[in-house]
Design an enzyme around this catalytic site. Sequence first.
Site, mmCIF file in Angstrom:
data_model
loop_
_atom_site.group_PDB
_atom_site.id
_atom_site.type_symbol
_atom_site.label_atom_id
_atom_site.label_comp_id
_atom_site.label_asym_id
_atom_site.label_seq_id
_atom_site.Cartn_x
_atom_site.Cartn_y
_atom_site.Cartn_z
ATOM 1 N N SER A 61 23.163 27.630 18.242
ATOM 2 C CA SER A 61 23.097 28.767 19.148
ATOM 3 C C SER A 61 21.969 28.490 20.135
ATOM 4 O O SER A 61 20.813 28.348 19.729
ATOM 5 C CB SER A 61 22.825 30.058 18.373
ATOM 6 O OG SER A 61 22.948 31.185 19.207
ATOM 7 N N ARG A 90 25.629 29.762 4.033
ATOM 8 C CA ARG A 90 24.655 30.813 4.344
ATOM 9 C C ARG A 90 23.636 30.866 3.212
ATOM 10 O O ARG A 90 23.901 31.409 2.153
ATOM 11 C CB ARG A 90 25.367 32.156 4.502
ATOM 12 C CG ARG A 90 24.497 33.250 5.120
ATOM 13 C CD ARG A 90 25.271 34.556 5.235
ATOM 14 N NE ARG A 90 26.373 34.435 6.160
ATOM 15 C CZ ARG A 90 26.304 34.616 7.477
ATOM 16 N NH1 ARG A 90 25.141 34.929 8.023
ATOM 17 N NH2 ARG A 90 27.370 34.510 8.244
ATOM 18 N N GLU A 145 29.841 28.704 13.534
ATOM 19 C CA GLU A 145 28.651 28.409 14.325
ATOM 20 C C GLU A 145 27.814 27.305 13.681
ATOM 21 O O GLU A 145 27.536 27.328 12.491
ATOM 22 C CB GLU A 145 27.789 29.666 14.468
ATOM 23 C CG GLU A 145 26.506 29.436 15.255
ATOM 24 C CD GLU A 145 25.475 30.525 15.016
ATOM 25 O OE1 GLU A 145 24.276 30.211 15.140
ATOM 26 O OE2 GLU A 145 25.857 31.669 14.704
ATOM 27 N N ARG A 193 15.506 32.722 5.532
ATOM 28 C CA ARG A 193 16.048 34.001 5.974
ATOM 29 C C ARG A 193 16.512 34.799 4.770
ATOM 30 O O ARG A 193 17.136 34.263 3.860
ATOM 31 C CB ARG A 193 17.215 33.796 6.949
ATOM 32 C CG ARG A 193 16.766 33.187 8.276
ATOM 33 C CD ARG A 193 17.883 33.049 9.269
ATOM 34 N NE ARG A 193 17.422 32.345 10.459
ATOM 35 C CZ ARG A 193 18.211 31.917 11.432
ATOM 36 N NH1 ARG A 193 19.514 32.120 11.357
ATOM 37 N NH2 ARG A 193 17.718 31.294 12.477
#
Length: 431
Positions: A352, A277, A349, A262
Amino acid sequence: MHDIRTIRDDPAAFDAALARRGMDSVSSGLLALDEARRAAIQGAEAALADRNAASKQVGAAKAAGDDAEFERLRALVAAKKDEVARLEDEAREAQAALDAALMELPNLPDADVPDGADEADNVEIHRWGEPPALDFEAREHFEIPAVVPGMDFETAAKMSGSRFVVLRGAVARVHRALAQWMLDVHTGENGLIEHTTPVLVRDDAMTGTDKLPKFGDDSFLTREGYWLIPTSEVTLTYSVAGDVLPEDALPRRMTAHTLCFRSEAGSAGRDTAGMLRQHQFEKVEMVSITHPDRSRAELDRMTGLAQDLLERLSLPYRTVVLCTGDMGFGARRTHDIEVWLPGQGKYREISSCSTTGDFQARRMNARFKPAEGGKPQFVHTLNGSGLAVGRCLIAVLENGQQADGSVDLPSVLHPYLGGATRIAADGALAG
């Protein structure tokens, strides 16, 4: 992707559902494109009928020696041919404009999804475990002495820049053990079929799983035109594109452990320290292809599988239902599972789980044949993290940290680590 017939039947309800996601009314523009498309199609059909009728009369006029009528009919056939071509072009252009507009619209939230603007309005539905009561100041994962030798951001930056990490030694082995253990549970106990899929895909796969055209900036594109997958949701879900499955083949439950990529566009300044991240990470994904009547039950099942993994790892977590303002583009309903990170003193998180209904299935034409007969219907698709491996590693390290700088490891991982039960303060696996 939305069904224009549903919008045509109740445009006010469609606009009201989008308004829950903070969007303005769009049905009037969509219906105008739809009307232009339908009018062009009807006009082309009428012109074609006129051309065919005139074509049949041309021979009769010539046989009768009526040159004037013959020439008139011949000119009419040519004119109607041009008119058909023009109207068919108009219909294609209107269809393309309608499809493009529909592709940009998010899914409609389920009726019981809470309204809200952002993550502050998410609603907690479940909580498990108590955050560990540490008698020392908790460190973030990259600060723990046992972890420091095995988590190298400098070398990764030398190779690739920011938001990459090199794992080595005990930390790398625990990371690998987590992924292997997750797959073993999913395939051995949860009934998921393991897949190994490509990490490079074409436009169609990204579009069919709602990642294009709206979110191209969030992914990496190669010079050859392939996309690096943001998650194996793309490959697992798109595996049924264009298929008509027998109803008794549902549900189809799949899992894969893959690299994920990503660009993290729009996340500048967020979670820059550590490996929370990253541009490249690993995830064990869950995907289900289900009958429409059972997609909500499948969402609850999928959520339960992810929660069970965290409980086996003795990691405290909470589960929230995302509000309309925080929900992803393709989701109808999403359950986020957030694990406790002592170093940050908050839940973050780690999984999901979402149902998209038939939103993705329409984009990729994935259907099933009802057992009782009748025309094929669109399947429902679901996806969920089971789990994000890197974030799970972070949670294991932070929740297992000890005052002396070592890390105690969950018992379920011990067999995958040659019997080792902890990472010593010097970074070595120890019994």
